[in-house]
Every structure is written in structure tokens, then in C-alpha cells.
Design a protein around this motif. Structure first.
Motif, PDB file in Angstrom:
ATOM      1  N   LYS B  12     -38.316   6.218 -16.458  1.00 28.69           N
ATOM      2  CA  LYS B  12     -36.936   6.573 -16.177  1.00 28.69           C
ATOM      3  C   LYS B  12     -36.360   5.663 -15.106  1.00 28.69           C
ATOM      4  CE  LYS B  12     -34.770  10.267 -15.939  1.00 28.69           C
ATOM      5  NZ  LYS B  12     -33.735   9.816 -16.863  1.00 28.69           N
ATOM      6  N   PRO B  13     -35.641   4.641 -15.512  1.00 27.29           N
ATOM      7  CA  PRO B  13     -34.975   3.791 -14.520  1.00 27.29           C
ATOM      8  C   PRO B  13     -33.704   4.482 -14.027  1.00 27.29           C
ATOM      9  CG  PRO B  13     -34.476   3.005 -16.725  1.00 27.29           C
ATOM     10  CD  PRO B  13     -35.350   4.231 -16.889  1.00 27.29           C
ATOM     11  N   GLY B  14     -33.195   4.034 -12.912  1.00 25.68           N
ATOM     12  CA  GLY B  14     -31.918   4.568 -12.442  1.00 25.68           C
ATOM     13  C   GLY B  14     -32.083   5.835 -11.644  1.00 25.68           C
ATOM     14  N   LEU B  15     -30.971   6.384 -11.241  1.00 22.13           N
ATOM     15  CA  LEU B  15     -31.002   7.409 -10.201  1.00 22.13           C
ATOM     16  C   LEU B  15     -30.766   8.826 -10.697  1.00 22.13           C
ATOM     17  CD1 LEU B  15     -29.094   5.394  -7.464  1.00 22.13           C
ATOM     18  CD2 LEU B  15     -31.548   5.769  -7.668  1.00 22.13           C
ATOM     19  N   ASP B  16     -30.616   9.024 -12.011  1.00 21.41           N
ATOM     20  CA  ASP B  16     -30.406  10.398 -12.450  1.00 21.41           C
ATOM     21  C   ASP B  16     -31.735  11.138 -12.454  1.00 21.41           C
ATOM     22  OD1 ASP B  16     -31.299  10.927 -15.556  1.00 21.41           O
ATOM     23  OD2 ASP B  16     -30.822   8.821 -15.205  1.00 21.41           O
ATOM     24  N   GLY B  17     -31.660  12.464 -12.292  1.00 22.61           N
ATOM     25  CA  GLY B  17     -32.889  13.247 -12.192  1.00 22.61           C
ATOM     26  C   GLY B  17     -33.192  14.034 -13.439  1.00 22.61           C
ATOM     27  N   HIS B  18     -32.625  13.615 -14.559  1.00 23.84           N
ATOM     28  CA  HIS B  18     -32.779  14.411 -15.785  1.00 23.84           C
ATOM     29  C   HIS B  18     -33.946  13.884 -16.609  1.00 23.84           C
ATOM     30  CE1 HIS B  18     -28.931  16.194 -14.805  1.00 23.84           C
ATOM     31  NE2 HIS B  18     -28.458  14.970 -14.626  1.00 23.84           N
ATOM     32  N   ASP B  19     -35.094  14.528 -16.448  1.00 23.83           N
ATOM     33  CA  ASP B  19     -36.273  13.999 -17.138  1.00 23.83           C
ATOM     34  C   ASP B  19     -36.751  14.900 -18.272  1.00 23.83           C
ATOM     35  OD1 ASP B  19     -37.157  16.058 -15.574  1.00 23.83           O
ATOM     36  OD2 ASP B  19     -38.765  14.938 -14.602  1.00 23.83           O
ATOM     37  N   ARG B  20     -35.931  15.880 -18.642  1.00 30.59           N
ATOM     38  CA  ARG B  20     -36.344  16.786 -19.714  1.00 30.59           C
ATOM     39  C   ARG B  20     -36.608  16.008 -21.005  1.00 30.59           C
ATOM     40  NH1 ARG B  20     -35.507  22.259 -20.207  1.00 30.59           N
ATOM     41  NH2 ARG B  20     -36.584  23.018 -22.075  1.00 30.59           N
ATOM     42  N   GLY B  21     -35.651  15.153 -21.355  1.00 29.91           N
ATOM     43  CA  GLY B  21     -35.788  14.379 -22.599  1.00 29.91           C
ATOM     44  C   GLY B  21     -37.028  13.512 -22.581  1.00 29.91           C
ATOM     45  N   ALA B  22     -37.264  12.852 -21.436  1.00 36.49           N
ATOM     46  CA  ALA B  22     -38.435  11.973 -21.316  1.00 36.49           C
ATOM     47  C   ALA B  22     -39.715  12.780 -21.477  1.00 36.49           C
ATOM     48  CB  ALA B  22     -38.408  11.254 -19.973  1.00 36.49           C
TER      49      ALA B  22
END
Lengths: 318, 133
Positions: B12-22
Motif C-alpha cells: 500500500k503506497p501513499g498515505l491512506d489508511g484503507h487496507d481492507r481491500g488489500a
């Protein structure tokens, strides 16, 4: 250029690729491993084991960082479990070591157990060799989260750290056989949690009761790996243990025992492969049929399979 | 080739914290018999490329929901080329506008999977492509 030559020249990709080959097609990696062998034997191998969630990965990350500050290079092998059903795995130990990812003095490799049951992957000792040849001063081997009896690490590492946390049971656990016996160093992590002092006290009590040769009493350290607390002392503890092993010749004794295990494992595999090759033309199936029909017992069948080696069909020593 | 697990880095590059999809995808790839290296949130392109090389992965999957894909995805490709590792298949996923996709593919991202893609579609894509190499 061969992979071995690439590795000796510092090529990270060659290093990564030979590790993959050792995992997937070990037979093809033999000549490179042979070429690397004269360049090995310098690295110190530190095993880290303990139950799932004890903080092994975080601790390894912190120890590696400290050693980097001391000018040492570090290899890390992080083993996570492979699914027995699909063969897939989530290898997630690197999450706790993110800041080491771009340090050229650190090489981290995640491995799935791929069916091994002792807490390590089968290829682990060869991967250690490869990182050793690549010039890493310290190699950390982090096992899967273990229960009570996955102790392969002790046959692999120069120094073994057992990481525990509060809340895993009472003092009776400390007198059971298994992983608590293999520690050269104990680390009680998450020391800010309730009950940490008690775990330390129980370990000390267990060590008081031990009648193992008293040349080395495993020290017990308290750490809070997430905040880097207690890490320096553990690094000193590791160095202290290595020094102890060197002084009384135990480092060489331990390593020699490993060479013996390794050579015998290769011999076993070669014999098995050759015999199965000889028996592959249907002979084995016929034997199985006879065993299933109770015409032959498994011992007699095994001796028959071994006949090309034993000659007399009776097994035993030549 | 068939009995070796395909190795995939999910990053997950970048600064968002949404890792559900990953995480959902990592789990699905695991269940499809792949070894998935999962490195967590907020990875720099440098960390991702270095990890991909050390782990000798066949595929790097980039997940992003912050909108910074037009910068971060091409940067990953650039670093892979610098390191001589452009043979690693790179795919992307997340909230990525249709209009951005051609330029990302131009930069070397092999495929972009947008919301609504089934995990099965990604698995099949990876299996097909990883077997060619």
C-alpha cells in the motif's frame, strides 16, 4: 555470471533468486551453494522463537536496527506458516520491520513453512548459508509462532532467544519440557503489561531448579519492543552468549553437530531419491499390494526396497 | 513450474489508511495457493521495490485509495527499471478513475483493477500471467 558470482559481487537480485531456487528446485542450486561454501562460516546465527503474537518480528526489527548502529550488517529470515490446505501463505513479518526495508546493510526474506513442522522452512539452513556468503555479520532466523515443541531452531542457530509475554499460563508451564529448554536467552516482551514481573520471576525460579550444566545460565531480559525499551541489553546478552560459546569451544561443537545433521540429511535424501528411482517402474506398487493383502509386512517390504544398498535383503549395518 | 507457489507482494503506497481491500485480496491469493508478502500501510515506492527484489516476487500488487496513483505507480516502475527488475509484473487496484488508466499502463502497470472486480478475476489474471514468465 553465475548466481554465486553475482552474490559475491554484492548483487541483491542474484541473492534473492538463489534463495528462490533453493526453495523451489534445490537440486539446481547445488553448484551455486558449493561455490559459496568457502565464503561461509563467518556470520553469527541468532534464532528467535516464541508463541504467536509475542512480538518476535518487532523484536528482530529492533535488534537489527541496534546492530546496524553498531556498524554490523544483518540478514533476516522470517518464517510464517503455509496453509496445509492450499499451500498458500500470508508472510507478514515485514510489517514490523518496515524501516529496515531500504537499508542496504539489511536483507530480509520471508519464507513459508511449506509443510515443515519444526517451526522453520526446510530450506532455512541453505538460506542462512547464502546470507552468510553475502557477508552478513548477523543472521536472525525468526520461527513461526510456536507452541511447546517446535524446536528445530536449536539445531540451526548459534544462539537461541525464546520470547515470552505475560498471560500465557501459570508456573507449571515453566517446568514442562520443550521450547523453554532450548533458550540461551529469555526475553519477556510487552513488559508494560500486567504480570510481566511474575513471568520473569517464574523463569528465574525454573532456572534455579535446573540441573543442566551450570556453565551458562540463560539471562532473562524484559523488553517493550515497540518502544525500543530493553533492546540494548538484549544485544549485549547475545554478544555475551556468543563470547561464552567461543571461550569454551562450544561454538565449534554446536556448528559441528549441525554439519553432521546436514550431511546425514543430504545422504538420506539422496538414498531415498535413488531407491525410489530404482523402484519407480511399478515394483513399489506391487509391494504395496502385497502389504495391503497381508502377504508381506511393512518391515519386509522396506527391506526389499533397501536391497540394492544392503545387498542381502536383511538390512542392518553393512 | 507448476508446483512452485507464485509469490506476490501486496503493498500500500501513499498515505491512506484503507487496507481492507488489500487484506481481502491477500487472503484470497493465499487461498489460491500463493505466497503473499504483506507489508502494511504507508509504504514508499523505494520500500516497495526493495521488498519486491529481496522477496523475489513474481507480482507486485499496489493498492491505493488516496488518489496519488498518478505519481506513486509510475515511480514504482521507474525504480524497478533502475534496479533492473522490470520483469516483475506490477498490477494496481483501488479507486482509480477510468481516465487515468491509459497513462498508468503506458508507464508499465500491467493491469488496473477498479472497485467491483472479483478476487477470482485477479487470481486468474495473476495465474495466467505468472505462468508465462
Amino acid at each position: 555470471m553465475t548466481l554465486a558470482e553475482g552474490i559475491l559481487a554484492g548483487d541483491q537480485r542474484a541473492l534473492a533468486r538463489l534463495i528462490t531456487m533453493v526453495e523451489n528446485r534445490p537440486q539446481e542450486a547445488i553448484s551455486d551453494l558449493q561455490a559459496l561454501y568457502p565464503h561461509t562460516g563467518k556470520a553469527l546465527v541468532v534464532g528467535i522463537t516464541g508463541p504467536p503474537g509475542a512480538g518476535k518480528s518487532t523484536l528482530v526489527g529492533r535488534l537489527a536496527k541496534k546492530l546496524r548502529q553498531l556498524g554490523k550488517t544483518v540478514g533476516i529470515i522470517a518464517v510464517d506458516p503455509t496453509s496445509p490446505f492450499t499451500g498458500g501463505a500470508i508472510l507478514g513479518d515485514r510489517i514490523r520491520m518496515q524501516e529496515l526495508a531500504t537499508d542496504p546493510g539489511v536483507f530480509i526474506r520471508s519464507m513459508g513453512t511449506r509443510g515443515s513442522l519444526g517451526g522453520l522452512a526446510k530450506a532455512t539452513h541453505n538460506v542462512i548459508r547464502i546470507l552468510d556468503a553475502a557477508g552478513k555479520d548477523y543472521i536472525f532466523v525468526e520461527t513461526v509462532g510456536v507452541g511447546q515443541s517446535e524446536v528445530d531452531i536449536v539445531k540451526t542457530a548459534d544462539t537461541t532467544l525464546v520470547v515470552l509475554v505475560p498471560g500465557l499460563g501459570d508456573d507449571i508451564q515453566t517446568i514442562k519440557a520443550g521450547i523453554l529448554e532450548i533458550a540461551d536467552i529469555f526475553v519477556v516482551n510487552k513488559a508494560d503489561r500486567q504480570g510481566a514481573d511474575r513471568v520473569v520471576a517464574e523463569l528465574e525460579m525454573m532456572l534455579d531448579l535446573s540441573n543442566r550444566e551450570a556453565a551458562w545460565r540463560p539471562p532473562v531480559y524484559s523488553t517493550i519492543a515497540t518502544t525500543n525499551k530493553g533492546i540494548d541489553a538484549v544485544v549485549e546478552g547475545i554478544e555475551g552468549h556468543i563470547q561464552h560459546l567461543r571461550q569454551n569451544g562450544q561454538l565449534e561443537v554446536r556448528r559441528r553437530e549441525r554439519y553432521r545433521t546436514e550431511i546425514m540429511a543430504i545422504v538420506e535424501e539422496e538414498i531415498k531419491a535413488r531407491l525410489l528411482d530404482l523402484w519407480s517402474a511399478g515394483g513399489l506398487e506391487q509391494l504395496l499390494e502385497k502389504v495391503a493383502a497381508r502377504e508381506k509386512d511393512p518391515f519386509a517390504a522396506a527391506r526389499e526396497i533397501l536391497q540394492p544398498i544392503t545387498g542381502n535383503g536383511k538390512g542392518g549395518t553393512p | 513450474m507448476t508446483d512452485r507457489p507464485i509469490r506476490v507482494l501486496i503493498a500500500k503506497p501513499g498515505l491512506d489508511g484503507h487496507d481492507r481491500g488489500a487484506k481481502v485480496l491477500a487472503r484470497a491469493l493465499r487461498d489460491a495457493g500463493m505466497e503473499v508478502i504483506y507489508t502494511g500501510l504507508r509504504q514508499t515506492p523505494e520500500q516497495i521495490v526493495e521488498t519486491g527484489i529481496q522477496e523475489d516476487v513474481d507480482v507486485i500488487g499496489l493498492s491505493i485509495l488516496s488518489g496519488a496513483h498518478n505519481h506513486l505507480f509510475p515511480r514504482v516502475m521507474e525504480l524497478l527499471r533502475e534496479k533492473g527488475a522490470e520483469d516483475i509484473l506490477v498490477i494496481g487496484g483501488g479507486i482509480i478513475p477510468e481516465d487515468d488508466i491509459p497513462a498508468l499502463k503506458e508507464a508499465g502497470i500491467a493491469e488496473i483493477f477498479t472497485p467491483g472486480t472479483t478476487t477470482q478475476a485477479v487470481i486468474e489474471y495473476i495465474k495466467e500471467r505468472a505462468q508465462q514468465s
